[in-house]
Motif scaffolding. Structure first.
Motif, short mmCIF file in Angstrom:
data_model
loop_
_atom_site.label_atom_id
_atom_site.label_comp_id
_atom_site.label_asym_id
_atom_site.label_seq_id
_atom_site.Cartn_x
_atom_site.Cartn_y
_atom_site.Cartn_z
N LEU A 11 36.83 -16.08 -17.74
CA LEU A 11 36.12 -17.11 -18.47
C LEU A 11 34.63 -16.91 -18.23
O LEU A 11 34.22 -16.26 -17.27
N GLY A 12 33.83 -17.46 -19.13
CA GLY A 12 32.39 -17.28 -18.98
C GLY A 12 31.61 -18.29 -19.80
O GLY A 12 32.15 -18.92 -20.73
N TYR A 13 30.36 -18.44 -19.46
CA TYR A 13 29.44 -19.30 -20.18
C TYR A 13 28.18 -18.50 -20.48
O TYR A 13 27.41 -18.19 -19.58
N ARG A 14 28.02 -18.14 -21.78
CA ARG A 14 26.90 -17.32 -22.22
C ARG A 14 26.79 -16.08 -21.35
O ARG A 14 27.79 -15.47 -20.98
N ASP A 15 25.56 -15.68 -21.00
CA ASP A 15 25.36 -14.53 -20.12
C ASP A 15 25.05 -14.95 -18.69
O ASP A 15 24.68 -14.12 -17.86
N PHE A 16 25.23 -16.24 -18.40
CA PHE A 16 24.80 -16.77 -17.11
C PHE A 16 25.92 -16.81 -16.08
O PHE A 16 25.73 -16.46 -14.92
N PHE A 17 27.13 -17.22 -16.51
CA PHE A 17 28.22 -17.42 -15.56
C PHE A 17 29.49 -16.77 -16.09
O PHE A 17 29.81 -16.84 -17.28
N SER A 18 30.25 -16.15 -15.19
CA SER A 18 31.57 -15.62 -15.53
C SER A 18 32.47 -15.70 -14.30
O SER A 18 31.98 -15.76 -13.16
N ALA A 19 33.77 -15.71 -14.53
CA ALA A 19 34.74 -15.78 -13.43
C ALA A 19 35.97 -14.96 -13.81
O ALA A 19 36.25 -14.74 -14.99
N TYR A 20 36.69 -14.52 -12.78
CA TYR A 20 37.87 -13.66 -12.97
C TYR A 20 38.93 -14.06 -11.95
O TYR A 20 38.61 -14.29 -10.77
N LEU A 21 40.18 -14.17 -12.40
CA LEU A 21 41.30 -14.49 -11.52
C LEU A 21 42.43 -13.52 -11.77
O LEU A 21 42.76 -13.21 -12.94
N GLU A 22 43.06 -13.02 -10.69
CA GLU A 22 44.22 -12.13 -10.80
C GLU A 22 45.20 -12.43 -9.68
O GLU A 22 45.11 -11.87 -8.58
#
Length: 254
Positions: free
Chosen positions: A35-46
């Protein structure tokens, strides 16, 4: 005697994020989401579910559920700050490298990097596009010394479209019974003069692309310990001791 206890894990299953399969039957289920918000924040789960026959897991059975990787990233002014559980691959080898690969279990880390290559000022611009990565992570469960920390730094340069090179170092410090890390020693780590209470590894790698040979890629890596120094008795030990070489050629268009 002192030493490091290590196992091969699952040698026929490379680049497996430290997951070890047992003999006979195994069932593994992994999925990932971003998931992400614009170019400022992103996250990853596995997350991962692993069931192994005749193997006791963390929950007292032959199965376990774990967060294999999960992290968040903030990006600002071409600087990326990452926190969470992630793996890193430093070097050019296809199935492993001398310092860091994803053959091992991911690290719980804090990492800084520049997501977009940039040119350095002055004469250093001739080194081409430049990228850096720096991280620090606890090594929970390490035994000698108990529970130390691991840090690392890597520089990448691409002076020509067909040629790239990298410089990497990792260093282990602190731990039970060891002197506390001194921030003033940070510079010594980066120039290869680690203090006596720390353990440092370093490596140099390069990759050359050969368009006339169906884009074949020749790669090489040289690395070793921090206690080195050249001597006539061991002429191959240039700067580093207990060294290793890794090299190969990759044909992506046979």
């Amino acid at each position: 005697t002192q030493g490091i206890r290590a196992t091969e894990g699952t040698p026929l299953v490379a680049n497996n994020e430290g997951l070890v399969y047992s003999e006979q039957s195994n069932v593994s289920l992994r999925f990932s989401t971003m998931l992400g918000y614009r170019d400022f924040f992103s996250a990853y789960l596995e997350p991962v579910f692993l069931a192994r026959q005749h193997t006791v897991g963390f929950d007292g059975t032959g199965s376990k559920v774990d967060l294999l990787k999960g992290y968040g990233m903030l990006t600002f002014w071409n600087t990326q700050l990452e926190g969470g559980r992630d793996s890193m691959w430093w070097g050019q080898g296809g199935h492993g490298d001398l310092l860091l690969t994803n053959n091992a279990y991911p690290l719980d880390l804090v990492k800084f990097s520049n997501p977009e290559p940039t040119l350095l000022p002055w004469l250093f611009r001739y080194l081409g596009p430049f990228k850096y990565t720096a991280f620090v992570a606890p090594l929970t469960g390490y035994e000698n010394p108990a529970d130390p920390w691991l840090g690392g730094l890597r520089f990448n340069f691409k002076p020509h479209p067909l040629f790239e090179m990298g410089l990497s170092t990792t260093f282990m410090f602190n731990g039970e019974g060891m002197p506390r890390f001194n921030p003033f020693d940070l510079f010594n780590f980066f120039v290869g003069r680690s203090p006596l209470y720390a353990n440092q590894l370093a490596a140099f790698d390069l990759r050359l692309r050969l368009p006339f040979l169906r884009d074949a890629q020749f790669y090489l890596e040289y690395g070793g310990e921090d206690s080195g120094g050249w001597s006539p008795q061991y002429p191959a030990e240039i700067i580093l001791e207990d060294n290793a070489w890794l090299f190969g050629i990759h044909f992506p268009r046979l």
